[in-house]
Motif scaffolding. Structure first.
Motif, PDB file in Angstrom:
ATOM      1  N   ASP A  71       0.817  -1.222   0.000  1.00  0.00           N
ATOM      2  CA  ASP A  71       0.000   0.000   0.000  1.00  0.00           C
ATOM      3  C   ASP A  71       0.849   1.270   0.000  1.00  0.00           C
ATOM      4  O   ASP A  71       0.339   2.362  -0.252  1.00  0.00           O
ATOM      5  CB  ASP A  71      -0.961   0.018   1.192  1.00  0.00           C
ATOM      6  N   GLN A 106      -0.353   2.325 -10.888  1.00  0.00           N
ATOM      7  CA  GLN A 106      -1.637   2.792 -11.408  1.00  0.00           C
ATOM      8  C   GLN A 106      -2.634   1.641 -11.517  1.00  0.00           C
ATOM      9  O   GLN A 106      -3.834   1.816 -11.258  1.00  0.00           O
ATOM     10  CB  GLN A 106      -1.442   3.443 -12.776  1.00  0.00           C
ATOM     11  N   SER A 109      -4.690  -2.038  -6.958  1.00  0.00           N
ATOM     12  CA  SER A 109      -5.864  -1.657  -6.173  1.00  0.00           C
ATOM     13  C   SER A 109      -5.529  -1.404  -4.712  1.00  0.00           C
ATOM     14  O   SER A 109      -6.390  -0.998  -3.930  1.00  0.00           O
ATOM     15  CB  SER A 109      -6.928  -2.757  -6.264  1.00  0.00           C
ATOM     16  N   ALA A 112      -1.730   3.142  -1.962  1.00  0.00           N
ATOM     17  CA  ALA A 112      -2.409   4.362  -1.524  1.00  0.00           C
ATOM     18  C   ALA A 112      -1.446   5.509  -1.256  1.00  0.00           C
ATOM     19  O   ALA A 112      -1.877   6.639  -1.011  1.00  0.00           O
ATOM     20  CB  ALA A 112      -3.224   4.078  -0.255  1.00  0.00           C
ATOM     21  N   LYS A 113      -0.136   5.217  -1.286  1.00  0.00           N
ATOM     22  CA  LYS A 113       0.854   6.264  -1.021  1.00  0.00           C
ATOM     23  C   LYS A 113       2.102   5.997  -1.850  1.00  0.00           C
ATOM     24  O   LYS A 113       2.546   4.848  -1.983  1.00  0.00           O
ATOM     25  CB  LYS A 113       1.210   6.325   0.463  1.00  0.00           C
ATOM     26  N   ARG A 165      -4.248   9.132 -10.750  1.00  0.00           N
ATOM     27  CA  ARG A 165      -4.653   8.475  -9.491  1.00  0.00           C
ATOM     28  C   ARG A 165      -4.695   9.508  -8.369  1.00  0.00           C
ATOM     29  O   ARG A 165      -3.828   9.529  -7.483  1.00  0.00           O
ATOM     30  CB  ARG A 165      -3.674   7.357  -9.147  1.00  0.00           C
ATOM     31  N   PRO A 166      -5.671  10.408  -8.384  1.00  0.00           N
ATOM     32  CA  PRO A 166      -5.750  11.438  -7.345  1.00  0.00           C
ATOM     33  C   PRO A 166      -5.995  10.879  -5.948  1.00  0.00           C
ATOM     34  O   PRO A 166      -5.844  11.595  -4.957  1.00  0.00           O
ATOM     35  CB  PRO A 166      -6.917  12.315  -7.814  1.00  0.00           C
ATOM     36  N   ASP A 167      -6.379   9.613  -5.867  1.00  0.00           N
ATOM     37  CA  ASP A 167      -6.623   8.980  -4.572  1.00  0.00           C
ATOM     38  C   ASP A 167      -5.337   8.581  -3.866  1.00  0.00           C
ATOM     39  O   ASP A 167      -5.338   8.284  -2.666  1.00  0.00           O
ATOM     40  CB  ASP A 167      -7.493   7.741  -4.748  1.00  0.00           C
ATOM     41  N   VAL A 168      -4.198   8.580  -4.600  1.00  0.00           N
ATOM     42  CA  VAL A 168      -2.916   8.184  -4.017  1.00  0.00           C
ATOM     43  C   VAL A 168      -2.203   9.410  -3.450  1.00  0.00           C
ATOM     44  O   VAL A 168      -2.069  10.436  -4.135  1.00  0.00           O
ATOM     45  CB  VAL A 168      -2.021   7.501  -5.069  1.00  0.00           C
ATOM     46  N   ILE A 169      -1.761   9.318  -2.211  1.00  0.00           N
ATOM     47  CA  ILE A 169      -1.000  10.402  -1.577  1.00  0.00           C
ATOM     48  C   ILE A 169       0.433  10.354  -2.097  1.00  0.00           C
ATOM     49  O   ILE A 169       1.098   9.322  -2.011  1.00  0.00           O
ATOM     50  CB  ILE A 169      -1.015  10.256  -0.045  1.00  0.00           C
ATOM     51  N   ASP A 225       0.663  11.276   6.608  1.00  0.00           N
ATOM     52  CA  ASP A 225       0.300  11.770   5.283  1.00  0.00           C
ATOM     53  C   ASP A 225       0.873  13.173   5.100  1.00  0.00           C
ATOM     54  O   ASP A 225       0.449  14.123   5.751  1.00  0.00           O
ATOM     55  CB  ASP A 225      -1.224  11.805   5.119  1.00  0.00           C
TER      56      ASP A 225
END
Length: 328
Positions: A71, A106, A109, A112-113, A165-169, A225
């Protein structure tokens, strides 16, 4: 379940130490596993890090992300020493590897970071440079070849990934060179040479980074974050003339056009190599503004550039590079 962290380039000393530091934090920092990846076996101890021998330029990186349920990706496999192999080799290792890694992220699933270990070389070096570089500024010269060109392209691909992927920090750390006997760097090799070629009529301002500051900021980027781009550097500067006096090294002033060849020959004679763009840094210097690191990221550097250099000076022997461990 805690974070599952993938660290790329763990055969290089800094990435190896970073992976080991993250593994030591473990459950205390909500990290369940750390996976280190590289094409060769790391020479040092990775501690509790699980090593996977793989190439990020191949589709296997996607399988690693999926099988390990990664992740958090920490990308440290962008290396200035690779510029000595020439343009195509450098691009394949630094840029193409990043492209393939981002493509795998990309499709993932679970990712996330994404933390990118970038470089202050993204700003280039030219006589038109500002007194201090802010993160919003663009290079004014010196990024058309070598490692600076690589890192500019790497960051552009990361920005493209952020849009898709704007959801990934995403955290980008533009670091000055770490000056530590255990971590090979272009400036470290230069200062360890028996004589210091310099550019006639120039006395560049240089900025360094302490290993502990680099590790602390990288660790914070993983545990918390901290989205955004941050200059990672120590406070203050050291003039090249000051560095030479403190080292007790003779300085050889040369015309700027002859500095590149002379610096390369001197350092190669001492058993090391330098990227071809080092002569620009030794002519014009480069200083970063770390206000965003303090005010937005929330980190206060523990060491000044002068303190970093003094520690380095006390630990090296004149003209001896054998004590350096690997490349970083």
């Amino acid at each position: 379940m805690g974070r599952v962290v993938l660290v790329t380039g763990v055969a290089n000393p800094f990435a190896s130490v970073a992976a080991r530091r993250l593994a030591e934090i473990g459950e205390a920092g909500d990290i369940s596993r750390v996976i280190g990846i590289d094409t060769v076996v790391p020479p040092g101890d990775l501690g509790g890090t699980k090593f996977v021998r793989a190439d990020i330029r191949t589709p296997v990186i996607g399988k690693v992300l999926a099988v390990e349920h990664v992740d958090t990706v920490v990308h440290l496999d962008v290396n200035p020493h690779r510029t000595r192999t020439g343009g195509s080799g450098s691009k394949e290792l630094n840029v193409i590897g990043t492209m393939q890694l981002l493509a795998a992220c990309q499709r993932s699933s679970t990712v996330a970071k994404f933390v990118l270990g970038s470089s202050s070389a993204v700003y280039g070096t030219s006589p038109r440079d500002p007194a201090m570089w802010k993160e919003s500024m663009l290079a004014r010269g010196g990024v058309r070849s070598g490692f600076p060109k690589d890192i500019v392209e790497v960051e552009s691909y990361v920005r493209g990934f952020a849009r898709r992927r704007p959801d990934v920090i995403i955290t980008t750390l533009r670091a000055s060179q770490i000056l530590d006997p255990a971590m090979r760097s272009p400036l470290g090799d230069y200062f360890a040479a028996p004589v210091l070629p310099s550019s006639l009529g120039f006395d560049p301002r240089l900025q360094f980074l302490h290993l502990e500051d680099a590790l602390a900021v990288l660790t914070e980027s993983v545990l918390e974050d901290r989205p955004g781009t941050f200059n990672l550097c120590a406070d203050g500067v050291v003039l090249l003339s000051q560095a030479a006096r403190r080292l007790g090294r003779p300085v050889i002033p040369l015309p700027p056009l002859g500095l590149a060849i002379a610096a390369r020959r001197v350092i190669r004679a001492a058993g090391a190599d330098v990227p071809p763009d080092l002569h620009r840094l030794l002519t014009y210097g480069r200083v970063l503004d770390n206000a965003a690191l303090r005010e937005i990221f929330g980190y206060e550097p523990m060491y000044t550039s002068a303190e970093v250099f003094e520690q380095f000076r006390q630990q090296i022997r004149p003209g001896i590079l054998a004590s350096f461990g690997g490349t970083a």
